[in-house]
Each structure stands twice: as C-alpha cells, then as structure tokens.
Design a protein around this motif. Structure first.
Motif: not given
Ligand SMILES: Cc1ncc(COP(=O)(O)O)c(C=O)c1O
Length: 397
Positions: A147-150, A163-170, A183-189
């Motif tokens: 599924t798109m998120g996974a 594409e495009p994928m869900v943003p934010g994948s590292v 890689a972890v920053d203030g926007e990482t969940a």
C-alpha cells in the motif's frame, strides 16, 4: 472438480497477473504437506510466504475454532465489540509488552496503522510550535508492504511506476547506527525495522544496532516500530523477534501466520502511544471480525500448548547445523533464527527452487540468491528429514 490445466488456464483469463505464479493449483493441505490438483504431494518448507507458518495446513485446532465461530457469528462491525478479538489481543499483549491492539487483515495495513500512529504520537508528544514530525527511517532490503504508505518505506525497486511516494521516507543501511543518528532530525517521527528481514534475504540486525535504535528513539522521542509480519509469532525461537535483542519496541506489527491461514493482522501499540488513535482517527470495517480472530486465538493457544517457541529454536538450529555440516559447495552462508532460515548461494536460487519442487519439496527463493526455508512450526521430524534429504541432494547435484 476442474483439472490443474483448467484452473491454470482460467487463472490467466480471470485474474490480474500481479504475481509471478508457477502453473500449479493447490487443492488440499494437512500438517506440513500440501497436494496440487494433479494429486502431486509436496513437503512444505515454504508455508505460503510464512502465512501458514505456525500451525501448518488445516490444523484441527484452527479449523475447529473457525467452524465453531462460523456457526455463531461472522461479523457485527466495530460499532460493537466481540469476545474473540479481545481474547486475541489479550494473548498477544500477554506475551509481548502489554499495550493495546488494532486489528486489520494484511501486513501492509498493519504497517499503515503503525505509520499513522507514529506521525500522530510524534505530534502529540512534540511541541505545537515546532515543525510537523513526519519522516520515517527504514532500512535497505526491508519489506513493509504494497500500500502507498508501506510501499514508501520499502525499497525503490518495488515503487517503480507508482511514484510519487508518501513524503518523508529515509532509507539507510541496516546496522549502520552512525548513519541513523545523523539522519534523525526534528522532523523524524519514527524508525521501522524488521527484527529479521524476511523478503530481503533473512538478514539480522546486530544486538548493538537494535539497542542503539532503542536508545536513540528514547532520546529523540521517536517511535521504534518492529515489523514482525514475517518473523512472528514464535518463528524466530522467541514469541516475538524483538525479544532476540533484549529490547522493547513502542509498536509491533503482525500478520501472515497470526491467523493460521485466515487473514488477521495487528498493530500492537505500547503504553507510550496505545491511546493515540481516538474514535474516528483510524479503522478497518472487517478488522477483528470474530471469525478471523477466533482462528488467531487458536494459533496463539497452539503455540503455548505445544511449546512451539522452543521447538522453533531447537528444530531450526538442527536444520541450520545439518546444512552447514553437509558442506555444500554452492552454499556461501547459512543464517537465520529459529525456523526462519536463509541459505545464501553463489548463484541464483531459481534452479534449486524448481528442482526441489519437481522432487516434492516447496522452498522459496528471495533476493535472487537466497533460498528461504520456513517450515510450519508443527512439522513432524520425519517431514524435516525427508525435506532435508531432497534439499541437500538438489544442492549437491
Ligand atoms: C516484514 C513484512 N511486512 C509487511 C508485509 C506485507 O504483508 P501483506 O502482504 O500481508 O500485506 C510483508 C510481506 O511479505 C513482510 O514480509
């Protein structure tokens, strides 16, 4: 009954060709054996990509639970609650880290729930004035679903054309803790990790890496999500794969073997985030329906009654030793945990897969050169020996 040729022909006509199928129709299974429509019998070290993995085919305890529940209630909807889903949640949380459970049907859906939970919990725990935390770290050679998120968390080769994928994948290398820290920053969940990578070729993180991830998640207030869809319950020789590393995740996802063949998947949230979803924030119409949940309860009971956790460790260890002792030229490495075993070959594994199948043994080839063995945990010793004889003879031949 239709013949094998007729079923295969109708498959081509009526089914969307999204799978690379072999032209065989399976019609019956019992324990670790399965039969095709031509009556050919196979020993099953494949177990439906792990989904038939604990109980084997049509285990009497699982089919009895399904039949009994089918006569009572199939579905009433999550406007109400029902006893089988509560019992299954209790059985899972008792052996895991407590917490609460959300039920759905597939591993991908369980990971979608975990992804949404990670974003929501990060926002609830974060400052209201800071940036929205949405990035998720995952690892090369992982697999989290279609599924798109996974899919966004899964390697690029599976994303082509969507594409495009869900943003934010590292995506980073497994076992490279310094890279994760950087890689972890203030926007990482959150961080998604498989305790044993299943589709990627049976790759294990180190203890130091998993403990490092746990510490980092604590320091930075991120959710550590263990995707245990392939490796649990019981397959690795622990109830859940994270237990191999002496850590606890904040969230664990389960699927495949949990329902003994019935579609049951779960997102298990620990105390930090178990109440993050409130009414109206997430759902699944048939999730936790009494029929599938009853199958799951039977599977969890079977693991306990037949001590399948320690059996997986014992028998898996013996299988790995037997392969190493056989000193097979084309086997570069044998790795795994419990009955989740990978044989890294020095060549593509497709030929071995085909020859084993011709001789009545089902195995799987993944990551091109890795043969994956995942017999049902109830497999009788006799079936292990017979299957191993075929496997070793094919690989030596
Ligand atoms: C670790 C892992 N997570 C998630 C999934 C997706 O599960 P499903 O195919 O049930 O959506 C898989 C499937 O192979 C998997 O191996």
């Amino acid at each position: 009954m239709a013949t094998q040729a007729q079923i295969v022909k109708a498959t081509k006509k009526y089914l969307i060709p999204s799978y690379g199928r072999v032209p065989v129709a399976m019609v019956r299974g019992s324990g670790a054996r399965i039969w095709d429509a031509d009556g050919k019998e196979y020993i099953d070290f494949f177990a439906g990509f792990g989904a038939g993995g604990v109980a084997g085919h049509c285990h009497p305890a699982v089919t009895a639970a399904i039949k009994a529940q089918a006569d009572k209630l199939l579905c009433a909807g999550n406007l109400f609650t029902n006893e089988p889903q509560v019992q299954l949640a209790e059985a899972i949380t008792k052996h895991a880290f407590g917490g609460k459970v959300f039920f759905c049907h597939s591993g991908a859906e369980a990971n979608e729930a975990a992804l949404k939970l990670a974003r929501l919990a990060a926002r609830q725990n974060g400052s209201s004035t800071g940036p929205a935390r949405y990035k998720i770290v995952s690892f090369h050679h992982c697999f989290h679903g279609r599924t798109m998120g996974a899919l966004s968390l899964t390697p690029e080769k599976f994303q082509k054309g969507f594409e495009p994928m869900v943003p934010g994948s590292v995506k980073l290398d497994l076992n490279d803790l310094a890279a994760v820290r950087a890689a972890v920053d203030g926007e990482t969940a959150g961080i998604f990790v498989e305790p044993v990578q299943g589709e990627g070729g049976i790759n294990l993180p180190t203890k130091a890496f998993m403990r490092g991830l746990r510490d980092l998640c604590d320091q930075k207030k991120l959710l550590l999500v263990c995707d245990e869809v392939w490796c649990s319950p019981a397959r690795t020789g622990e109830w859940f794969g994270y237990q191999l590393f002496g850590i606890q995740p904040d969230v664990m996802t389960l699927g495949k073997a949990l329902g003994g063949g019935a579609p049951v998947a779960a997102c298990v949230a620990g105390p930090k985030c178990q109440d993050a979803f409130q009414p109206g924030t997430h759902g699944c119409t048939l999730g936790g329906n009494p029929l599938c949940a009853a199958a799951g309860v039977a599977v969890m009971k079977l693991i306990e009654d037949q001590k399948l956790v320690s059996r997986a460790a014992r028998k898996g260890g013996a299988i790995m030793k037997a392969i190493r002792d056989a000193k097979i030229g084309c086997v570069k490495e044998v790795r795994g945990s419990g009955m989740m075993i990978g044989l890294e070959l020095d060549k593509p594994g497709k030929e071995a897969f085909t020859k084993c199948m011709e001789r009545g043994l089902l195995i799987n080839c993944t990551a091109d050169t890795v043969l994956r063995l995942a017999p049902p945990l109830i497999i009788p010793d006799k079936d292990i020996s017979e299957g191993m004889e075929i496997l070793i003879s094919v690989l030596k031949g």
